[in-house]
Write a protein that holds these residues in place. Structure first.
Motif, PDB file in Angstrom:
ATOM      1  N   ALA A 482      40.178  37.513  40.657  1.00  0.00           N
ATOM      2  CA  ALA A 482      39.048  37.550  39.724  1.00  0.00           C
ATOM      3  C   ALA A 482      39.372  36.776  38.445  1.00  0.00           C
ATOM      4  CB  ALA A 482      38.694  39.003  39.385  1.00  0.00           C
ATOM      5  N   GLU A 483      40.583  36.948  37.919  1.00  0.00           N
ATOM      6  CA  GLU A 483      41.009  36.198  36.722  1.00  0.00           C
ATOM      7  C   GLU A 483      40.959  34.697  36.987  1.00  0.00           C
ATOM      8  OE1 GLU A 483      42.726  35.401  32.892  1.00  0.00           O
ATOM      9  OE2 GLU A 483      41.901  37.270  33.683  1.00  0.00           O
ATOM     10  N   GLY A 484      41.445  34.280  38.140  1.00  0.00           N
ATOM     11  CA  GLY A 484      41.412  32.860  38.490  1.00  0.00           C
ATOM     12  C   GLY A 484      39.992  32.332  38.599  1.00  0.00           C
ATOM     13  N   PHE A 485      39.120  33.084  39.266  1.00  0.00           N
ATOM     14  CA  PHE A 485      37.729  32.648  39.439  1.00  0.00           C
ATOM     15  C   PHE A 485      37.011  32.547  38.094  1.00  0.00           C
ATOM     16  CE2 PHE A 485      37.029  34.257  44.105  1.00  0.00           C
ATOM     17  CZ  PHE A 485      37.926  33.307  44.552  1.00  0.00           C
ATOM     18  N   LEU A 486      37.208  33.526  37.207  1.00  0.00           N
ATOM     19  CA  LEU A 486      36.541  33.490  35.903  1.00  0.00           C
ATOM     20  C   LEU A 486      37.038  32.319  35.055  1.00  0.00           C
ATOM     21  CD1 LEU A 486      36.524  37.318  35.113  1.00  0.00           C
ATOM     22  CD2 LEU A 486      34.527  35.888  35.624  1.00  0.00           C
ATOM     23  N   THR A 487      38.330  32.020  35.149  1.00  0.00           N
ATOM     24  CA  THR A 487      38.868  30.866  34.416  1.00  0.00           C
ATOM     25  C   THR A 487      38.289  29.575  34.976  1.00  0.00           C
ATOM     26  OG1 THR A 487      40.915  32.104  34.084  1.00  0.00           O
ATOM     27  CG2 THR A 487      40.995  29.750  33.632  1.00  0.00           C
ATOM     28  N   LEU A 488      38.142  29.510  36.285  1.00  0.00           N
ATOM     29  CA  LEU A 488      37.560  28.319  36.911  1.00  0.00           C
ATOM     30  C   LEU A 488      36.109  28.150  36.480  1.00  0.00           C
ATOM     31  CD1 LEU A 488      38.589  26.142  38.816  1.00  0.00           C
ATOM     32  CD2 LEU A 488      37.779  27.516  40.747  1.00  0.00           C
ATOM     33  N   GLY A 502      32.116  39.205  40.786  1.00  0.00           N
ATOM     34  CA  GLY A 502      31.344  40.445  40.843  1.00  0.00           C
ATOM     35  C   GLY A 502      31.582  41.210  42.131  1.00  0.00           C
ATOM     36  N   LEU A 503      31.641  40.492  43.260  1.00  0.00           N
ATOM     37  CA  LEU A 503      31.934  41.144  44.544  1.00  0.00           C
ATOM     38  C   LEU A 503      33.300  41.828  44.502  1.00  0.00           C
ATOM     39  CD1 LEU A 503      30.777  38.402  47.106  1.00  0.00           C
ATOM     40  CD2 LEU A 503      29.606  40.541  46.559  1.00  0.00           C
ATOM     41  N   LEU A 504      34.303  41.106  43.984  1.00  0.00           N
ATOM     42  CA  LEU A 504      35.659  41.652  43.943  1.00  0.00           C
ATOM     43  C   LEU A 504      35.736  42.877  43.039  1.00  0.00           C
ATOM     44  CD1 LEU A 504      37.703  38.321  43.657  1.00  0.00           C
ATOM     45  CD2 LEU A 504      37.365  39.714  45.701  1.00  0.00           C
ATOM     46  N   TYR A 555      34.446  39.743  32.789  1.00  0.00           N
ATOM     47  CA  TYR A 555      33.216  39.736  33.584  1.00  0.00           C
ATOM     48  C   TYR A 555      32.071  40.365  32.787  1.00  0.00           C
ATOM     49  CZ  TYR A 555      29.994  40.648  37.446  1.00  0.00           C
ATOM     50  OH  TYR A 555      28.885  40.690  38.268  1.00  0.00           O
ATOM     51  N   ALA A 556      32.364  41.436  32.075  1.00  0.00           N
ATOM     52  CA  ALA A 556      31.333  42.070  31.250  1.00  0.00           C
ATOM     53  C   ALA A 556      30.827  41.108  30.179  1.00  0.00           C
ATOM     54  CB  ALA A 556      31.884  43.337  30.608  1.00  0.00           C
ATOM     55  N   ALA A 557      31.719  40.293  29.631  1.00  0.00           N
ATOM     56  CA  ALA A 557      31.307  39.317  28.611  1.00  0.00           C
ATOM     57  C   ALA A 557      30.386  38.252  29.210  1.00  0.00           C
ATOM     58  CB  ALA A 557      32.539  38.667  27.995  1.00  0.00           C
ATOM     59  N   TYR A 558      30.640  37.862  30.450  1.00  0.00           N
ATOM     60  CA  TYR A 558      29.795  36.847  31.102  1.00  0.00           C
ATOM     61  C   TYR A 558      28.433  37.412  31.513  1.00  0.00           C
ATOM     62  CZ  TYR A 558      33.218  33.061  31.538  1.00  0.00           C
ATOM     63  OH  TYR A 558      34.092  32.026  31.271  1.00  0.00           O
ATOM     64  N   THR A 559      28.402  38.681  31.858  1.00  0.00           N
ATOM     65  CA  THR A 559      27.200  39.243  32.480  1.00  0.00           C
ATOM     66  C   THR A 559      26.474  40.277  31.632  1.00  0.00           C
ATOM     67  OG1 THR A 559      28.479  41.014  33.526  1.00  0.00           O
ATOM     68  CG2 THR A 559      28.242  38.950  34.763  1.00  0.00           C
ATOM     69  N   GLY A 560      27.127  40.794  30.600  1.00  0.00           N
ATOM     70  CA  GLY A 560      26.531  41.870  29.822  1.00  0.00           C
ATOM     71  C   GLY A 560      26.587  43.220  30.504  1.00  0.00           C
ATOM     72  N   SER A 561      27.385  43.344  31.558  1.00  0.00           N
ATOM     73  CA  SER A 561      27.442  44.598  32.313  1.00  0.00           C
ATOM     74  C   SER A 561      28.172  45.686  31.533  1.00  0.00           C
ATOM     75  CB  SER A 561      28.153  44.372  33.655  1.00  0.00           C
ATOM     76  OG  SER A 561      28.445  45.613  34.266  1.00  0.00           O
ATOM     77  N   VAL A 562      27.446  46.730  31.169  1.00  0.00           N
ATOM     78  CA  VAL A 562      28.051  47.847  30.435  1.00  0.00           C
ATOM     79  C   VAL A 562      29.040  48.627  31.310  1.00  0.00           C
ATOM     80  CG1 VAL A 562      27.562  50.027  29.248  1.00  0.00           C
ATOM     81  CG2 VAL A 562      26.132  48.011  28.821  1.00  0.00           C
ATOM     82  N   PRO A 563      28.722  48.925  32.582  1.00  0.00           N
ATOM     83  CA  PRO A 563      29.698  49.664  33.406  1.00  0.00           C
ATOM     84  C   PRO A 563      31.049  48.959  33.519  1.00  0.00           C
ATOM     85  CG  PRO A 563      27.555  49.665  34.469  1.00  0.00           C
ATOM     86  CD  PRO A 563      27.449  48.724  33.315  1.00  0.00           C
ATOM     87  N   HIS A 564      31.054  47.644  33.620  1.00  0.00           N
ATOM     88  CA  HIS A 564      32.322  46.921  33.734  1.00  0.00           C
ATOM     89  C   HIS A 564      33.102  46.994  32.422  1.00  0.00           C
ATOM     90  CE1 HIS A 564      30.229  45.294  37.271  1.00  0.00           C
ATOM     91  NE2 HIS A 564      31.427  45.040  37.751  1.00  0.00           N
TER      92      HIS A 564
END
Length: 682
Positions: A482-488, A502-504, A555-564
């Motif tokens: 996930a860290e690698g994908f978000l950096t990419l 998100g799937l991971l 991921y929460a910063a990219y999507t605004g997801s409060v649960p994450h």
């Protein structure tokens, strides 16, 4: 004749496929056979670049008499710890609890119910240095099993009960605050070696995660002490023998406190983490040395670890043929003055010996020296040194090469993807970004699977030669990929990497998280071991726990997801508990905590991809030092990444939006204004 390892994907297991020992992989069938035959199980755990694993294999597992004893009285199970970190973790905890130490090869004797009752690491073929011979151990265990089985069962039951009682106490306290991170800084300051760089004494490990914390702490607070510790350690490592002065890349660790002699195995995870550390040091300081080391380490990974499928192999061995048919640790890397003269001639050999610290008596073994780059404080003829380097590297290429463990480990490839993507972006090396993208494509194609119920987002831990292994991914696989994908995504602007993340992370929250926010290393629907492993501390790599907290936060910063975001905050509670007491062993958790305290900042760059102004704003955003900032770039009106939604151009020009804690600054088209908002390095 081969045993039952011949069809495995692990190079370590395949190294043992022709042993006379009737090895089996870890499986239900192996333990069923032990129950049927009424014999104990020998569990032997190692990995392909482990020097003492090779030694014990040659001395004992290739010996016919020892094999006959094992085959008659035991079921022998071989495990690659890099394929099954869960099995390794559970039994290593038992070894350490029983003996006060651990290491590899790990040798554990189990009941047919997988309960451990006798432990060790390396055993010699004959009694040595107070250690019993391996065959003596086998005879002792066999006798105990035959004559005192009730006693053995009682011991095994007690050990399992003791392990169960050691479960982590976690009541999900608040994440670390300013005081907690300052206490961690003070802890590292006390352990810092102000003369030689690094932390603690010999052996010295690179501590890349603690260095990342120091860089982020400096970026957030301006602490010069944090930056100086990071910079001094990075320079000492880069000038020492742990860094390959000819080919780039880092060995596992230094056996001494001066960084002179390394343990020569080269691991993908060390090089990925350190490549990123040096790139971030350059970003903070503009250091030419940091830039050179980051690029050379990236080039080493691509040149020597990349596989035909586009992924990255796990490791290069410490040992290689010294030219006489004998496998010797460091043979590929060490030099004598005479060898320098043979390649370079007298004058350039004298220059090389001075430049790289090669002495007549040697700094390593047998009169050989490990190349270093001592700072003489004098100007050097850079062109001449470059020529010397090229010729020595070409000569070294003619030596027998160390073996390569070419299995693909999902977690470590995730770390490599992040490092190569950022290094490529910082230094205008699109080939490195492309290598990162191809590795990510491989993980999606081969490692990301559907379950039997059709659920997506499950990872296979390893593959080799384009064939997926049979072992489930553990928490670090999900988190580091996930860290690698978000950096990419940050580097390429391709929103599909956020979707895969998100799937991971949905899998992490569904199958790895406890109700109180704690995280386990294995999924709740995975294989049941004698204990469900759970370790929040960083070791050679970020713990799955810390890495998951970081990926959830970004991921929460990219999507605004409060649960994450809430899951990230709950997971960081353990950093509050451990950061001040053991900062070296929770460095990535501290780094994530720095990002949380800083926001993290969310940066959306909007503009036509072909517009140079868009590219300049994007580059400025990537070079910002704000800890853990989430950067997105896209065309106007793009909905590929949620962070880009409702971000129009400014007066028809590309613009950057910087938000933090639900508050956004005015958009800007001026890179200087953006740089001031994020910190940056040209």
């Amino acid at each position: 004749m081969s045993n039952r390892l011949a069809h495995e994907t692990s190079p370590y297991l395949l190294q043992h496929a022709d042993n006379p020992v009737d090895w089996q992989p870890w499986s239900d069938e192996a333990f069923a056979e032990a129950r049927r035959r009424g014999v104990p199980v020998l569990l032997s755990v190692g990995y392909s670049s482990c020097h003492w694993c090779h030694v014990m294999a040659h001395e004992s597992f290739e010996d016919e008499a020892t094999a006959a004893l094992l085959n008659e009285h035991f079921v022998s199970v071989k495990v690659d710890r890099e394929e099954r970190p869960d099995v390794d973790a559970v039994y290593m905890e038992a070894v350490q609890a029983a003996t006060g130490q651990g290491g590899w090869p790990m040798t554990v004797f189990l009941t047919p119910d997988a309960e451990p009752f006798y432990f060790g690491t390396y055993f010699p073929p004959e009694p040595r240095h107070g250690m019993p011979a391996f065959r003596q151990v086998l005879e002792g265990v066999r006798t105990a099993w035959t004559d005192r089985r009730d006693e053995v069962a009682e011991v095994a039951g007690k050990i399992v009960k003791d392990l169960a009682s050691r479960s982590l106490a976690f009541d999900a306290p608040a994440p670390p605050d300013e005081q907690d991170l300052h206490a961690a800084l003070m802890g590292l300051t006390r352990e810092f070696d102000s003369v030689r760089g690094g932390f603690g004494g010999a052996p010295k490990f690179p501590q890349s995660m603690a260095l990342e914390f120091l860089l982020r702490h400096h970026a957030r607070t301006g602490s010069e002490a944090a930056l100086q510790m990071a910079a001094a350690t990075c320079e000492a490592m880069a000038r020492g023998g742990m860094y390959d002065q000819l080919g780039g890349g880092f060995a596992r660790y230094a056996v001494d406190a001066e960084w002179v002699v390394p343990h020569f195995e080269k691991m993908l995870y060390d090089n990925a983490l350190l490549c990123r550390t040096y790139a971030h040091l350059w970003r903070s300081t503009g250091s030419d040395l940091a830039r050179r080391v980051a690029l050379e380490t990236a080039d080493f990974m691509v040149r020597e670890l990349r596989t035909e499928q586009g992924g990255f192999a796990s490791a290069l061995d410490a040992d290689s043929d010294d030219g006489s048919g004998k496998h010797v640790e460091g043979a590929y890397y060490a030099w004598t003055p005479e060898q320098l003269r043979e390649v370079l001639g007298e004058d350039d050999a004298a220059l090389a010996a001075d430049c790289f610290g090669v002495t007549e008596e040697g700094t390593f073994e047998e009169g050989a020296s490990v190349l270093q780059l001592p700072d003489r404080g004098e100007p050097v003829d850079a062109e001449r040194i470059a020529s010397v380097r090229r010729r020595l590297l070409a000569a070294r290429e003619q030596r027998p090469r160390p073996g390569r463990d070419d299995k693909i480990v999902a977690a470590w490839n995730g770390l490599a993807i992040a490092a190569l993507a950022e290094t490529g972006a910082y230094f205008d090396r699109p080939d490195l970004v492309e290598a990162a993208t191809e590795a990510a494509d491989l993980l999606v194609r081969l490692h990301l699977t559907e379950t039997s119920t059709g659920a997506q987002g499950r990872l296979t831990r390893t593959s080799r030669d384009g064939r997926a292994g049979s072992n489930d991914g553990v928490l670090e696989d999900y988190a580091d990929v996930a860290e690698g994908f978000l950096t990419l995504c940050a580097v390429t602007g391709e929103g599909v990497w956020v979707e895969f993340t998100g799937l991971l992370l949905d899998t992490v929250l569904r199958h790895f998280a406890a109700d109180n926010g704690a995280l386990f290393d294995t999924a709740d629907d995975g294989e049941t071991l004698i204990r469900r492993p759970q370790d929040p501390t960083d070791n050679a790599t970020p713990s799955g726990w810390s890495a998951a907290a970081g990926a959830l936060l970004t991921y929460a910063a990219y999507t605004g997801s409060v649960p994450h975001r809430e899951a990230a905050e709950r997971a960081l509670g353990v950093v509050k508990a451990l950061g001040g007491r053991a900062p070296r062993f929770i460095g990535w958790g501290l780094s994530v905590a720095e990002a949380l305290l800083d926001g993290p900042r969310e940066v959306a760059v909007v503009g036509p991809n072909a517009d140079p102004a868009t590219r300049e704003l994007h580059r400025t955003a990537l070079l910002g030092t704000a800890p853990g900032a989430a950067v997105a770039v896209g065309e106007p009106g793009s909905d590929e990444i949620p962070l880009l939604l409702d971000r129009p151009l400014q007066d028809g020009r590309p613009a950057a939006y910087v938000c933090r804690d639900f508050t956004c600054a005015a958009p800007t088209s001026d890179p200087k204004v953006l740089e001031a908002a994020l910190g940056g390095q040209d």
